[in-house]
Design a protein around this motif. Sequence first.
Motif, PDB file in Angstrom:
ATOM      1  N   PHE A  17      19.684 -43.455 -42.875  1.00 22.43           N
ATOM      2  CA  PHE A  17      20.805 -44.212 -42.324  1.00 22.43           C
ATOM      3  C   PHE A  17      21.545 -44.982 -43.419  1.00 22.43           C
ATOM      4  O   PHE A  17      22.759 -45.146 -43.356  1.00 22.43           O
ATOM      5  N   LEU A  18      20.821 -45.446 -44.419  1.00 17.30           N
ATOM      6  CA  LEU A  18      21.499 -46.081 -45.551  1.00 17.30           C
ATOM      7  C   LEU A  18      22.315 -45.055 -46.332  1.00 17.30           C
ATOM      8  O   LEU A  18      23.410 -45.352 -46.814  1.00 17.30           O
ATOM      9  N   LEU A  19      21.786 -43.850 -46.455  1.00 15.07           N
ATOM     10  CA  LEU A  19      22.515 -42.802 -47.177  1.00 15.07           C
ATOM     11  C   LEU A  19      23.740 -42.323 -46.401  1.00 15.07           C
ATOM     12  O   LEU A  19      24.703 -41.835 -46.994  1.00 15.07           O
ATOM     13  N   LEU A  20      23.732 -42.445 -45.090  1.00 12.92           N
ATOM     14  CA  LEU A  20      24.905 -42.070 -44.297  1.00 12.92           C
ATOM     15  C   LEU A  20      26.121 -42.917 -44.654  1.00 12.92           C
ATOM     16  O   LEU A  20      27.246 -42.496 -44.463  1.00 12.92           O
ATOM     17  N   LYS A  21      25.867 -44.095 -45.185  1.00 17.38           N
ATOM     18  CA  LYS A  21      26.952 -44.974 -45.591  1.00 17.38           C
ATOM     19  C   LYS A  21      27.779 -44.334 -46.703  1.00 17.38           C
ATOM     20  O   LYS A  21      28.948 -44.658 -46.878  1.00 17.38           O
ATOM     21  N   ARG A  22      27.192 -43.396 -47.463  1.00 21.45           N
ATOM     22  CA  ARG A  22      27.902 -42.720 -48.561  1.00 21.45           C
ATOM     23  C   ARG A  22      28.888 -41.675 -48.060  1.00 21.45           C
ATOM     24  O   ARG A  22      29.766 -41.278 -48.783  1.00 21.45           O
ATOM     25  N   LEU A  23      28.739 -41.223 -46.820  1.00 19.17           N
ATOM     26  CA  LEU A  23      29.660 -40.210 -46.312  1.00 19.17           C
ATOM     27  C   LEU A  23      31.019 -40.839 -46.057  1.00 19.17           C
ATOM     28  O   LEU A  23      31.114 -41.981 -45.589  1.00 19.17           O
ATOM     29  N   PRO A  24      32.086 -40.095 -46.331  1.00 21.51           N
ATOM     30  CA  PRO A  24      33.414 -40.649 -46.066  1.00 21.51           C
ATOM     31  C   PRO A  24      33.649 -40.787 -44.565  1.00 21.51           C
ATOM     32  O   PRO A  24      33.117 -40.019 -43.755  1.00 21.51           O
ATOM     33  N   ALA A  25      34.425 -41.779 -44.218  1.00 19.61           N
ATOM     34  CA  ALA A  25      34.747 -42.000 -42.808  1.00 19.61           C
ATOM     35  C   ALA A  25      35.604 -40.861 -42.290  1.00 19.61           C
ATOM     36  O   ALA A  25      36.483 -40.356 -43.001  1.00 19.61           O
ATOM     37  N   PRO A  26      35.370 -40.419 -41.056  1.00 20.43           N
ATOM     38  CA  PRO A  26      36.194 -39.343 -40.524  1.00 20.43           C
ATOM     39  C   PRO A  26      37.623 -39.823 -40.329  1.00 20.43           C
ATOM     40  O   PRO A  26      37.864 -40.990 -40.013  1.00 20.43           O
ATOM     41  N   PRO A  27      38.592 -38.934 -40.522  1.00 23.82           N
ATOM     42  CA  PRO A  27      39.983 -39.365 -40.336  1.00 23.82           C
ATOM     43  C   PRO A  27      40.259 -39.685 -38.864  1.00 23.82           C
ATOM     44  O   PRO A  27      39.731 -39.039 -37.966  1.00 23.82           O
ATOM     45  N   VAL A  28      41.042 -40.708 -38.677  1.00 25.59           N
ATOM     46  CA  VAL A  28      41.404 -41.114 -37.311  1.00 25.59           C
ATOM     47  C   VAL A  28      42.631 -40.296 -36.932  1.00 25.59           C
ATOM     48  O   VAL A  28      43.683 -40.396 -37.562  1.00 25.59           O
ATOM     49  N   GLY A  29      42.446 -39.474 -35.928  1.00 23.96           N
ATOM     50  CA  GLY A  29      43.527 -38.585 -35.515  1.00 23.96           C
ATOM     51  C   GLY A  29      44.360 -39.144 -34.384  1.00 23.96           C
ATOM     52  O   GLY A  29      43.944 -40.079 -33.698  1.00 23.96           O
ATOM     53  N   PRO A  30      45.527 -38.571 -34.169  1.00 26.99           N
ATOM     54  CA  PRO A  30      46.397 -39.054 -33.071  1.00 26.99           C
ATOM     55  C   PRO A  30      45.907 -38.610 -31.739  1.00 26.99           C
ATOM     56  O   PRO A  30      45.175 -37.749 -31.531  1.00 26.99           O
TER      57      PRO A  30
END
Length: 106
Positions: free
Chosen positions: A93-106
Amino acid sequence: MEAAARRRQHPGAAGVQPGTSFLQARHSSIKAEEAAGTAPFHLDLWFYFTLQNWVLDFGRPIAMLVFPLEWFPLNKPSVGDYFHMAYNIITPFLLLKRLPAPPVGP
């Protein structure tokens, strides 16, 4: 002398700038200078992993001394085993912080 240095290079590395690793030169679409300039040190992750290591790894033998053995019979996991399980669950779960945030779509 330059011919000797060129012979030691890996085949396929001709034309690669110095300081660039073989894999980076062959499989990367960005230059070494760009990659080095954009790789920040994640102080927050370093802090979380350090805290986790101190509490769970260093605290495991201390917890084994503090908690009574009657609470953890031999046919059940010990308090150290529970600390180790927590370490293995929290780390991804700490390593998940390294993943980029998914783009917020319309």
